[in-house]
Design a protein around this motif. Structure first.
Motif, PDB file in Angstrom:
ATOM      1  N   ALA A  23       0.861  -1.193   0.000  1.00  0.00           N
ATOM      2  CA  ALA A  23       0.000   0.000   0.000  1.00  0.00           C
ATOM      3  C   ALA A  23       0.890   1.234   0.000  1.00  0.00           C
ATOM      4  O   ALA A  23       1.968   1.247   0.595  1.00  0.00           O
ATOM      5  N   ILE A  25       1.130   4.893   1.431  1.00  0.00           N
ATOM      6  CA  ILE A  25       0.602   5.687   2.530  1.00  0.00           C
ATOM      7  C   ILE A  25       1.005   7.146   2.295  1.00  0.00           C
ATOM      8  O   ILE A  25       2.196   7.468   2.266  1.00  0.00           O
ATOM      9  N   PRO A  70      -3.229  -0.360  -3.536  1.00  0.00           N
ATOM     10  CA  PRO A  70      -4.064   0.495  -2.676  1.00  0.00           C
ATOM     11  C   PRO A  70      -3.333   1.758  -2.235  1.00  0.00           C
ATOM     12  O   PRO A  70      -2.130   1.729  -1.962  1.00  0.00           O
ATOM     13  N   ILE A  72      -3.669   4.786   0.654  1.00  0.00           N
ATOM     14  CA  ILE A  72      -4.326   5.183   1.895  1.00  0.00           C
ATOM     15  C   ILE A  72      -3.830   6.569   2.287  1.00  0.00           C
ATOM     16  O   ILE A  72      -2.624   6.821   2.330  1.00  0.00           O
ATOM     17  N   PRO A 118      -7.876  11.816  -2.102  1.00  0.00           N
ATOM     18  CA  PRO A 118      -8.582  10.529  -2.159  1.00  0.00           C
ATOM     19  C   PRO A 118      -9.626  10.496  -3.267  1.00  0.00           C
ATOM     20  O   PRO A 118     -10.284  11.499  -3.549  1.00  0.00           O
ATOM     21  N   GLU A 122     -11.263   5.051  -1.604  1.00  0.00           N
ATOM     22  CA  GLU A 122      -9.945   4.944  -0.982  1.00  0.00           C
ATOM     23  C   GLU A 122     -10.026   5.278   0.507  1.00  0.00           C
ATOM     24  O   GLU A 122     -10.754   6.190   0.924  1.00  0.00           O
ATOM     25  N   THR A 123      -9.244   4.565   1.286  1.00  0.00           N
ATOM     26  CA  THR A 123      -9.272   4.705   2.736  1.00  0.00           C
ATOM     27  C   THR A 123      -8.619   6.009   3.181  1.00  0.00           C
ATOM     28  O   THR A 123      -7.548   6.380   2.698  1.00  0.00           O
ATOM     29  N   LEU A 138      -5.332   2.319  11.240  1.00  0.00           N
ATOM     30  CA  LEU A 138      -4.492   2.063  10.071  1.00  0.00           C
ATOM     31  C   LEU A 138      -3.961   0.630  10.048  1.00  0.00           C
ATOM     32  O   LEU A 138      -4.033  -0.049   9.014  1.00  0.00           O
ATOM     33  N   ALA A 141      -6.677  -1.778   9.096  1.00  0.00           N
ATOM     34  CA  ALA A 141      -7.053  -1.657   7.689  1.00  0.00           C
ATOM     35  C   ALA A 141      -6.047  -2.354   6.786  1.00  0.00           C
ATOM     36  O   ALA A 141      -6.421  -2.999   5.788  1.00  0.00           O
TER      37      ALA A 141
END
Length: 216
Positions: A23, A25, A70, A72, A118, A122-123, A138, A141
């Protein structure tokens, strides 16, 4: 005696940052931290120093989405009720006055994401301290998605990026830091923070190397 088996690790960067395990971040790239119109910009902090990192983070996020990795977003969102008396006293001792806690007020323009933003589902993780993991969901997730590798970018290198990376390492994530997609307001502090992270808990890399690996 039982044999202790080590996990099989990839041999290539593309294996390490494969979309099914990784992911991106994005830490604190928000108006108050990155825009000339934010609190710090209006206070005279040169946001031109951070601008290249914001642009690199945008490229990184676009490439992650294209690769199916992904993304985040982690951001600071404060309120008067959540302002810490300890932090207020620390600022008073540092500055001679209590400068308040008005950065990135929840629901106001200053807390909005700036540059990469975002999209869709999306988280987004909101926090009250430097680390994206402290007091947030976090870690849960990430575990729910089977993620064990993080690419951490954002602002600032020596503060919220540093704290998030160290906590990620303590939680047994493999961590990459794209050096051109994070920044401090002092280039010397940025470089020192990167050296410390590389020495202790992260692999330094460039945005270009990541993008190349995702297109192999």
């Amino acid at each position: 005696m039982p044999v202790s088996l080590k996990p099989a690790f990839p041999d290539t960067l593309s294996g390490w940052i494969a979309p099914d395990r990784t992911a991106v971040i994005v830490v604190d790239i928000q108006v108050d931290f990155a825009s000339p119109d934010g609190v710090l910009g209006k206070a005279g902090v040169d946001m031109g120093i951070a601008a290249p990192a914001v642009s690199a983070a945008e490229r990184l996020v676009d490439a992650a989405r294209a690769a199916g990795t992904p993304v985040i977003f982690v951001g600071l969102a404060t309120t008067a009720a959540t302002d810490s008396p300890v932090w207020g006293e620390w600022r008073r001792r540092k500055n001679g006055v209590d400068s308040g806690g008005a950065l990135c007020r929840a629901g106001e323009v200053g807390s909005a994401f700036y540059g990469p933003t975002p999209q869709g589902d999306e988280t987004v993780i909101w926090k009250l301290r430097y680390s994206g993991f402290f007091g947030t969901s976090l870690d849960a997730a990430l575990r729910a998605r089977g993620i064990d590798t993080l690419i951490v970018c954002g602002l600032t290198t020596e503060c919220c990026v540093d704290c998030t990376v160290r906590d990620a390492f303590h939680l047994d994530y493999f961590v990459y830091v794209p050096t051109d997609a994070c920044a401090a307001y002092d280039p010397g502090i940025h470089e020192s923070a990167l050296q410390s992270l590389e020495l202790n808990c992260a692999t330094l890399i460039s945005t270009g190397e990541i993008l190349s690996a995702w297109t192999e």
